[in-house]
Design a protein around this motif. Structure first.
Motif, short mmCIF file in Angstrom:
data_model
loop_
_atom_site.label_atom_id
_atom_site.label_comp_id
_atom_site.label_asym_id
_atom_site.label_seq_id
_atom_site.Cartn_x
_atom_site.Cartn_y
_atom_site.Cartn_z
N ARG A 185 53.12 42.38 62.48
CA ARG A 185 51.95 41.97 63.23
C ARG A 185 51.72 42.89 64.43
NH1 ARG A 185 46.95 39.65 64.15
NH2 ARG A 185 46.92 38.50 66.10
N PHE A 186 52.79 43.23 65.14
CA PHE A 186 52.67 44.07 66.33
C PHE A 186 52.10 45.44 65.99
CE2 PHE A 186 54.92 47.03 69.38
CZ PHE A 186 54.14 46.71 70.48
N PHE A 187 52.65 46.09 64.97
CA PHE A 187 52.17 47.42 64.63
C PHE A 187 50.77 47.38 64.04
CE2 PHE A 187 56.82 48.42 64.70
CZ PHE A 187 56.75 49.30 65.77
N ALA A 188 50.43 46.32 63.33
CA ALA A 188 49.06 46.19 62.81
C ALA A 188 48.06 46.07 63.97
CB ALA A 188 48.96 44.97 61.89
N ILE A 189 48.43 45.34 65.02
CA ILE A 189 47.53 45.21 66.17
C ILE A 189 47.42 46.54 66.90
CG2 ILE A 189 47.23 44.13 68.43
CD1 ILE A 189 48.38 41.61 67.33
N LEU A 190 48.51 47.29 67.01
CA LEU A 190 48.42 48.61 67.64
C LEU A 190 47.43 49.50 66.89
CD1 LEU A 190 52.08 49.54 68.65
CD2 LEU A 190 50.24 48.73 70.12
N LEU A 199 50.02 57.08 69.74
CA LEU A 199 48.78 56.32 69.82
C LEU A 199 47.93 56.95 70.92
CD1 LEU A 199 47.90 53.17 68.87
CD2 LEU A 199 48.20 52.83 71.31
N PRO A 200 46.64 57.19 70.67
CA PRO A 200 45.86 57.98 71.63
C PRO A 200 45.35 57.20 72.85
CG PRO A 200 44.49 57.42 69.78
CD PRO A 200 45.86 56.89 69.46
N LYS A 201 46.03 56.12 73.21
CA LYS A 201 45.59 55.32 74.35
C LYS A 201 46.81 54.94 75.18
CE LYS A 201 41.63 53.76 71.73
NZ LYS A 201 40.83 52.65 71.17
N PRO A 202 46.67 54.89 76.50
CA PRO A 202 47.83 54.58 77.35
C PRO A 202 48.35 53.18 77.11
CG PRO A 202 45.80 54.62 78.64
CD PRO A 202 45.45 55.13 77.29
N MET A 203 49.68 53.06 77.14
CA MET A 203 50.34 51.78 76.94
C MET A 203 51.17 51.44 78.17
SD MET A 203 51.57 52.18 72.95
CE MET A 203 52.36 50.56 72.92
N ILE A 204 51.02 50.22 78.64
CA ILE A 204 51.73 49.74 79.84
C ILE A 204 52.57 48.54 79.44
CG2 ILE A 204 51.48 48.73 82.14
CD1 ILE A 204 48.60 50.74 80.79
N ALA A 205 53.85 48.56 79.75
CA ALA A 205 54.71 47.41 79.51
C ALA A 205 54.73 46.52 80.75
CB ALA A 205 56.12 47.86 79.17
N ALA A 206 54.56 45.23 80.55
CA ALA A 206 54.72 44.23 81.61
C ALA A 206 55.93 43.40 81.22
CB ALA A 206 53.47 43.37 81.76
N ILE A 207 57.11 43.81 81.70
CA ILE A 207 58.39 43.24 81.26
C ILE A 207 58.67 42.01 82.11
CG2 ILE A 207 60.83 43.72 80.89
CD1 ILE A 207 59.96 46.75 80.84
#
Length: 279
Positions: free
Chosen positions: A38-43, A97-105
């Motif tokens: 599910r996670f990779f499909a949403i990405l 992935l061509p868009k910035p990713m931010i982790a909110a841990i």
């Protein structure tokens, strides 16, 4: 919505910031294969959506992701069990992935959960959140290429310390090591990550961010001269481009920029292509 859809929640706000939330709070968001799929499909969905300009990855409840679900680990540890990775989604398939990713841990972050945080470009952590590589304490060596990735984030000795010991450390130490860049109070975590993501979604060129991300990750193992040549290609690619004109005009006119969204077929490699260099 199916049961698998519930495993990772997805929402996009008015700024074009997509928030992906690991959603197994009853298991502290422990990783399993349906959640992985599910996670990779949403990405992939977010990557193809021109309205999405930045992504936030976080967890529901009090944990980010503490690693693989212990129930699965117990099954895999039985005599005669083998690990089949052939049918699994490649863990780093979305690294560019061509868009910035931010982790909110927001809490516990370990093992394969730490890998997901490391896939992000910028990491925010809630004060008190706890981290561990975990592998050696489960009788495992470095999985999912963490021995390659972690030294490039925090340096060789710090990485060896965390990988060999498998010890637990908190968000403040994670910041001192360079594993995260911001530590904020738990109640403020998601707001802080959204403020950051919203700012870049509103004010930064999606094409420029996609190419910048490719430059940084693509050049990690290149020599200086090859990286410089690719940089010249990027300069030529953006010279006179609509985004460059809009960036200059919005600055001189003292107004917010109006950059177009990223087309689904945009390939950042086109900007760094150099006829004298491989890929």
């Amino acid at each position: 919505m199916s049961e698998q859809d519930d495993l990772v929640l997805y929402e996009v706000d008015a700024d074009g910031v997509a928030t992906l939330t690991f959603n197994r709070p009853e298991r502290k968001n422990a990783w399993n294969i349906p959640m992985e799929e599910r996670f990779f499909a949403i990405l992939d969905r977010a990557a193809a959506d021109p309205d999405v300009r930045a992504l936030i990855v976080t967890g529901a409840g009090t944990a980010f992701c503490p690693g693989m679900d212990m129930q699965r680990l117990e099954r895999n540890s039985q005599p005669g069990q083998t690990l089949n990775l052939k049918d699994r989604t490649p863990m780093y398939g979305r690294r560019l992935l061509p868009k910035p990713m931010i982790a909110a841990i927001n809490g516990g972050c370990a093992g394969i959960g730490l890998i997901q945080a490391l896939m992000c470009d910028v990491r925010f952590a809630a004060r008190g959140a706890r981290f561990t590589t975990a592998f050696t304490r489960r009788g495992l060596a470095g999985e999912y290429n963490m021995p390659y990735v972690l030294p490039r984030v925090i340096g060789l000795e710090n990485a060896l310390d965390l990988l060999l010991s498998g010890r637990t450390f908190d968000a403040d130490e994670a910041k001192s090591l360079g594993l995260v860049s911001r530590v904020v109070e738990p109640a403020d975590l998601l707001d802080a990550a959204r403020a950051y993501a919203g700012d870049i979604a509103r004010n930064c060129s999606p094409r420029a961010m996609a190419v910048m991300r490719q430059q940084v990750y693509g050049d990690l193992d290149r020599n200086f001269d090859d990286a410089l040549s690719r940089s010249y290609s990027v300069m030529e690619y953006f010279a006179g481009s609509p985004d460059f004109r809009e960036g200059v005009e919005s600055f001189t006119q003292k107004r917010p920029p109006k950059f177009e969204g990223l087309p689904p077929d945009f390939d950042p490699l086109d900007a760094v292509a150099d006829p004298f260099l491989p890929g």
